[in-house]
Design a protein around this motif. Structure first.
Motif, PDB file in Angstrom:
ATOM      1  N   THR A 263     -17.754 -30.061 -22.251  1.00  0.00           N
ATOM      2  CA  THR A 263     -17.778 -29.653 -23.663  1.00  0.00           C
ATOM      3  C   THR A 263     -18.979 -30.227 -24.401  1.00  0.00           C
ATOM      4  OG1 THR A 263     -16.324 -31.504 -24.251  1.00  0.00           O
ATOM      5  CG2 THR A 263     -15.276 -29.390 -23.763  1.00  0.00           C
ATOM      6  N   VAL A 264     -19.538 -31.326 -23.893  1.00  0.00           N
ATOM      7  CA  VAL A 264     -20.766 -31.897 -24.442  1.00  0.00           C
ATOM      8  C   VAL A 264     -21.687 -32.189 -23.263  1.00  0.00           C
ATOM      9  CG1 VAL A 264     -21.804 -33.747 -25.800  1.00  0.00           C
ATOM     10  CG2 VAL A 264     -19.473 -33.002 -26.310  1.00  0.00           C
ATOM     11  N   LEU A 265     -22.847 -31.579 -23.265  1.00  0.00           N
ATOM     12  CA  LEU A 265     -23.809 -31.801 -22.182  1.00  0.00           C
ATOM     13  C   LEU A 265     -25.204 -31.882 -22.790  1.00  0.00           C
ATOM     14  CD1 LEU A 265     -23.661 -31.998 -19.036  1.00  0.00           C
ATOM     15  CD2 LEU A 265     -24.510 -29.634 -18.992  1.00  0.00           C
ATOM     16  N   TYR A 266     -25.957 -32.886 -22.371  1.00  0.00           N
ATOM     17  CA  TYR A 266     -27.305 -33.089 -22.886  1.00  0.00           C
ATOM     18  C   TYR A 266     -28.328 -32.866 -21.778  1.00  0.00           C
ATOM     19  CZ  TYR A 266     -24.673 -35.554 -26.530  1.00  0.00           C
ATOM     20  OH  TYR A 266     -23.779 -35.893 -27.518  1.00  0.00           O
ATOM     21  N   LEU A 267     -29.550 -32.597 -22.165  1.00  0.00           N
ATOM     22  CA  LEU A 267     -30.625 -32.377 -21.201  1.00  0.00           C
ATOM     23  C   LEU A 267     -30.779 -33.570 -20.267  1.00  0.00           C
ATOM     24  CD1 LEU A 267     -32.899 -30.209 -20.654  1.00  0.00           C
ATOM     25  CD2 LEU A 267     -34.423 -31.769 -21.893  1.00  0.00           C
ATOM     26  N   SER A 268     -30.656 -34.769 -20.814  1.00  0.00           N
ATOM     27  CA  SER A 268     -30.796 -35.976 -19.992  1.00  0.00           C
ATOM     28  C   SER A 268     -29.664 -36.094 -18.970  1.00  0.00           C
ATOM     29  CB  SER A 268     -30.842 -37.214 -20.886  1.00  0.00           C
ATOM     30  OG  SER A 268     -29.725 -37.257 -21.748  1.00  0.00           O
ATOM     31  N   ASP A 269     -28.473 -35.577 -19.312  1.00  0.00           N
ATOM     32  CA  ASP A 269     -27.359 -35.573 -18.355  1.00  0.00           C
ATOM     33  C   ASP A 269     -27.690 -34.692 -17.156  1.00  0.00           C
ATOM     34  OD1 ASP A 269     -25.989 -37.076 -20.252  1.00  0.00           O
ATOM     35  OD2 ASP A 269     -24.868 -35.358 -21.021  1.00  0.00           O
ATOM     36  N   VAL A 270     -28.184 -33.494 -17.445  1.00  0.00           N
ATOM     37  CA  VAL A 270     -28.534 -32.566 -16.371  1.00  0.00           C
ATOM     38  C   VAL A 270     -29.649 -33.151 -15.510  1.00  0.00           C
ATOM     39  CG1 VAL A 270     -29.431 -30.258 -15.859  1.00  0.00           C
ATOM     40  CG2 VAL A 270     -27.788 -30.577 -17.721  1.00  0.00           C
ATOM     41  N   HIS A 271     -30.609 -33.804 -16.149  1.00  0.00           N
ATOM     42  CA  HIS A 271     -31.703 -34.440 -15.415  1.00  0.00           C
ATOM     43  C   HIS A 271     -31.165 -35.517 -14.469  1.00  0.00           C
ATOM     44  CE1 HIS A 271     -35.901 -35.490 -14.762  1.00  0.00           C
ATOM     45  NE2 HIS A 271     -35.585 -36.765 -14.921  1.00  0.00           N
ATOM     46  N   SER A 272     -30.202 -36.296 -14.945  1.00  0.00           N
ATOM     47  CA  SER A 272     -29.619 -37.359 -14.116  1.00  0.00           C
ATOM     48  C   SER A 272     -28.755 -36.789 -12.986  1.00  0.00           C
ATOM     49  CB  SER A 272     -28.775 -38.300 -14.981  1.00  0.00           C
ATOM     50  OG  SER A 272     -29.572 -38.976 -15.920  1.00  0.00           O
ATOM     51  N   LEU A 273     -27.999 -35.733 -13.294  1.00  0.00           N
ATOM     52  CA  LEU A 273     -27.118 -35.130 -12.294  1.00  0.00           C
ATOM     53  C   LEU A 273     -27.899 -34.370 -11.232  1.00  0.00           C
ATOM     54  CD1 LEU A 273     -24.375 -33.716 -14.676  1.00  0.00           C
ATOM     55  CD2 LEU A 273     -23.969 -35.417 -12.877  1.00  0.00           C
ATOM     56  N   GLY A 274     -28.977 -33.701 -11.639  1.00  0.00           N
ATOM     57  CA  GLY A 274     -29.701 -32.806 -10.748  1.00  0.00           C
ATOM     58  C   GLY A 274     -29.069 -31.420 -10.764  1.00  0.00           C
ATOM     59  N   LEU A 275     -29.877 -30.397 -10.554  1.00  0.00           N
ATOM     60  CA  LEU A 275     -29.386 -29.023 -10.649  1.00  0.00           C
ATOM     61  C   LEU A 275     -28.400 -28.683  -9.541  1.00  0.00           C
ATOM     62  CD1 LEU A 275     -32.610 -27.051 -11.682  1.00  0.00           C
ATOM     63  CD2 LEU A 275     -30.767 -27.920 -13.120  1.00  0.00           C
ATOM     64  N   LYS A 276     -28.505 -29.323  -8.413  1.00  0.00           N
ATOM     65  CA  LYS A 276     -27.576 -29.027  -7.316  1.00  0.00           C
ATOM     66  C   LYS A 276     -26.139 -29.300  -7.725  1.00  0.00           C
ATOM     67  CE  LYS A 276     -26.748 -29.920  -2.394  1.00  0.00           C
ATOM     68  NZ  LYS A 276     -27.203 -30.686  -1.196  1.00  0.00           N
ATOM     69  N   ILE A 277     -25.920 -30.352  -8.499  1.00  0.00           N
ATOM     70  CA  ILE A 277     -24.576 -30.698  -8.973  1.00  0.00           C
ATOM     71  C   ILE A 277     -24.241 -29.968 -10.262  1.00  0.00           C
ATOM     72  CG2 ILE A 277     -23.152 -32.579  -9.892  1.00  0.00           C
ATOM     73  CD1 ILE A 277     -24.485 -34.453  -7.924  1.00  0.00           C
ATOM     74  N   ALA A 278     -25.198 -29.889 -11.188  1.00  0.00           N
ATOM     75  CA  ALA A 278     -24.911 -29.363 -12.533  1.00  0.00           C
ATOM     76  C   ALA A 278     -24.975 -27.846 -12.628  1.00  0.00           C
ATOM     77  CB  ALA A 278     -25.893 -29.969 -13.536  1.00  0.00           C
ATOM     78  N   GLN A 279     -25.527 -27.164 -11.654  1.00  0.00           N
ATOM     79  CA  GLN A 279     -25.730 -25.716 -11.737  1.00  0.00           C
ATOM     80  C   GLN A 279     -24.432 -24.981 -12.080  1.00  0.00           C
ATOM     81  OE1 GLN A 279     -26.487 -23.750  -7.893  1.00  0.00           O
ATOM     82  NE2 GLN A 279     -25.998 -25.689  -6.880  1.00  0.00           N
ATOM     83  N   GLY A 280     -24.584 -24.000 -12.981  1.00  0.00           N
ATOM     84  CA  GLY A 280     -23.450 -23.171 -13.359  1.00  0.00           C
ATOM     85  C   GLY A 280     -22.641 -23.681 -14.526  1.00  0.00           C
ATOM     86  N   LEU A 281     -22.842 -24.926 -14.933  1.00  0.00           N
ATOM     87  CA  LEU A 281     -22.106 -25.451 -16.078  1.00  0.00           C
ATOM     88  C   LEU A 281     -22.504 -24.693 -17.341  1.00  0.00           C
ATOM     89  CD1 LEU A 281     -22.299 -29.329 -15.507  1.00  0.00           C
ATOM     90  CD2 LEU A 281     -20.230 -27.939 -15.445  1.00  0.00           C
ATOM     91  N   GLN A 282     -21.530 -24.260 -18.112  1.00  0.00           N
ATOM     92  CA  GLN A 282     -21.787 -23.635 -19.402  1.00  0.00           C
ATOM     93  C   GLN A 282     -21.380 -24.596 -20.515  1.00  0.00           C
ATOM     94  OE1 GLN A 282     -19.891 -19.779 -19.670  1.00  0.00           O
ATOM     95  NE2 GLN A 282     -21.626 -18.749 -18.718  1.00  0.00           N
ATOM     96  N   PHE A 283     -22.120 -24.561 -21.594  1.00  0.00           N
ATOM     97  CA  PHE A 283     -21.871 -25.489 -22.700  1.00  0.00           C
ATOM     98  C   PHE A 283     -22.547 -24.954 -23.947  1.00  0.00           C
ATOM     99  CE2 PHE A 283     -25.682 -26.488 -20.521  1.00  0.00           C
ATOM    100  CZ  PHE A 283     -26.594 -26.837 -21.493  1.00  0.00           C
ATOM    101  N   THR A 284     -22.131 -25.465 -25.100  1.00  0.00           N
ATOM    102  CA  THR A 284     -22.714 -25.083 -26.379  1.00  0.00           C
ATOM    103  C   THR A 284     -23.667 -26.175 -26.846  1.00  0.00           C
ATOM    104  OG1 THR A 284     -20.586 -24.047 -26.881  1.00  0.00           O
ATOM    105  CG2 THR A 284     -22.161 -24.209 -28.670  1.00  0.00           C
ATOM    106  N   GLU A 285     -24.822 -25.774 -27.365  1.00  0.00           N
ATOM    107  CA  GLU A 285     -25.815 -26.745 -27.815  1.00  0.00           C
ATOM    108  C   GLU A 285     -26.609 -26.149 -28.978  1.00  0.00           C
ATOM    109  OE1 GLU A 285     -26.565 -29.579 -28.458  1.00  0.00           O
ATOM    110  OE2 GLU A 285     -26.989 -30.442 -26.475  1.00  0.00           O
ATOM    111  N   SER A 286     -27.250 -27.029 -29.745  1.00  0.00           N
ATOM    112  CA  SER A 286     -27.972 -26.582 -30.940  1.00  0.00           C
ATOM    113  C   SER A 286     -29.478 -26.534 -30.753  1.00  0.00           C
ATOM    114  CB  SER A 286     -27.653 -27.518 -32.110  1.00  0.00           C
ATOM    115  OG  SER A 286     -28.078 -28.845 -31.795  1.00  0.00           O
ATOM    116  N   PHE A 287     -29.992 -27.092 -29.640  1.00  0.00           N
ATOM    117  CA  PHE A 287     -31.438 -27.196 -29.454  1.00  0.00           C
ATOM    118  C   PHE A 287     -31.741 -27.258 -27.967  1.00  0.00           C
ATOM    119  CE2 PHE A 287     -34.875 -30.115 -28.323  1.00  0.00           C
ATOM    120  CZ  PHE A 287     -35.965 -29.561 -28.966  1.00  0.00           C
TER     121      PHE A 287
END
Length: 413
Positions: A263-287
């Motif tokens: 429900t809350v995901l930031y660019l830095s989270d995805v960077h830390s997780l890597g796309l292999k793990i984070a791919q496909g996650l949907q979320f709402t963001e303002s920027f």
């Protein structure tokens, strides 16, 4: 930079730093003018340090620099100091009180962690200063805990939950289990998620609340797994989101057919997780830094000064909120009356390179588009930090809670 602003040695300001940004204008009057002081109160050392922290301090500095470059008639010196609240509401309130009482701080910016923001809100209102919340998300900040001295920028729990919950339910995710951070942000988001899921035709089967800064989510994830819910919603942020997603994958939860939703995901989270793990996650963001030419241009200035790390939405919020505050102070001609400054921020339209044109509503809610994003697959990412694809633009009328539904008390009088 004209020098360093000396901060208090008291423990409540441990880790604080200061910066005096160059004065514009000439003559003794500028030299004698009382400085406008901005306090960036943030998380410098814990689970939100990557998404706010030094990046939010840098963003506020850039706002001052950009304002001074565009407003040469402003002769008043502007100083920035920073403090680490360590995600403790009492410490955040103490720092705010110290800044206002002893260091004549006019405005406090950022305040990630909703419990901290709510505590600081009380101190700011009691002293008639200004609070620009760009880091905390509780929708109570413009609802039951609204204040005439507060502007809530970036996002809130209503906007974050409404976009992603509607999209997931519409795509077939009808049954939900909520894994919730046990503090003000999590409680507010949990309520908003339940409302949206139920209104959209879904059902919440159960949930569990977790301590903030949790390292081991195994027992909580097992409860979620055993619920058989189609959707496991992670109502947490920063390091907690990273840990819970990693452990959910290790437990084989997505592989077993249950869908994990952040429900809350930031660019830095995805960077830390890597796309292999984070791919496909949907979320709402303002920027998102790669949204348009203006966001890309600003990011090219920001990232080299942030050790190569690209901006999160909270960094963008700290910049835009500070810039609009300075425009309001300039228009008003003073910063001492915090309520008057906030009224001026509501009167003049907002316009900045990161959120575009918008406005601040009567309850202090900053209105702008929200976006439904999906994390790209590794194959779809073509260059560094190319992580998101835009699924949907959510207009302000749909993204934000209606003014009449918030229950803001000061509007009633």
């Amino acid at each position: 930079m004209a020098g360093r602003f000396r901060v208090s040695r008291r423990r409540v300001l441990a880790g604080a730093g200061g910066l005096v940004l160059g004065m514009t204008g000439l003559g003794a009057r500028a030299q004698d003018a009382k400085p406008l002081r901005i306090g960036v109160l943030t998380d410098m050392s814990s689970l939100y340090a990557d998404v706010t922290g030094p990046g939010s301090l840098l963003a506020a500095r850039m706002a001052v620099e950009d304002f001074q470059a565009s407003a040469p008639r402003m002769t008043r010196p502007i100083e920035i100091i920073s403090g680490d609240h360590m995600n403790k509401a009492d410490l955040g309130a103490n720092i705010a009180r110290e800044w206002i009482d002893r260091q004549s701080v006019d405005v406090i910016v950022d305040a990630p962690n909703s419990a901290v923001a709510l505590a600081v809100r009380n101190v700011v209102q009691q002293n008639n200063k200004t609070l620009l919340v760009s880091g905390a998300s509780s929708s109570d900040l413009t609802g039951k805990s609204c204040s005439p001295n507060l502007v809530h920028w970036t996002y809130d729990t209503y906007a974050l939950s409404s976009g992603v919950a509607r999209a997931v339910v519409e795509s077939g995710g009808k049954s939900w289990f909520l894994l919730t951070a046990d503090y003000a942000f999590g409680h507010a988001m949990e309520g908003d998620i339940k409302t949206v899921v139920q209104k959209s035709g879904g059902k919440v089967l159960g949930g569990v609340r977790t301590p903030i800064n949790t390292q081991d989510f195994s027992s909580f994830l097992l409860q979620a797994q055993s619920s058989k819910a189609e959707i496991i919603a992670l109502i947490n942020a920063g390091g907690d989101t990273i840990n819970s997603i990693k452990q959910a994958v290790e437990f084989g939860i997505p592989q077993g057919g249950q869908r994990v939703v952040a429900t809350v995901l930031y660019l830095s989270d995805v960077h830390s997780l890597g796309l292999k793990i984070a791919q496909g996650l949907q979320f709402t963001e303002s920027f998102y830094w790669d949204l348009n030419d203006d966001t890309r241009a600003w990011t090219r200035r920001f990232a080299p000064r942030n050790n190569g790390r690209y901006p999160t939405a909270l960094h963008a919020g700290a910049y835009a909120a500070t810039l609009h505050y300075l425009k309001a102070v300039d228009a008003l001609g003073a910063s001492g009356d915090g309520k008057a400054v906030v009224e001026e921020m509501k009167r003049i339209p907002t316009d900045d390179p990161l959120f575009g044109k918008g406005s601040v509503r009567a309850d202090g809610r900053k209105l702008h588009n929200m976006y439904l994003f999906e994390v790209k697959t590794p194959a779809d990412s073509k260059y560094p930090w190319d992580y998101y694809k835009l699924v949907k633009t959510i207009a302000p009328s749909e993204a934000w809670r209606p003014l009449a539904d918030g229950g803001c008390e000061f509007l009633k009088s």
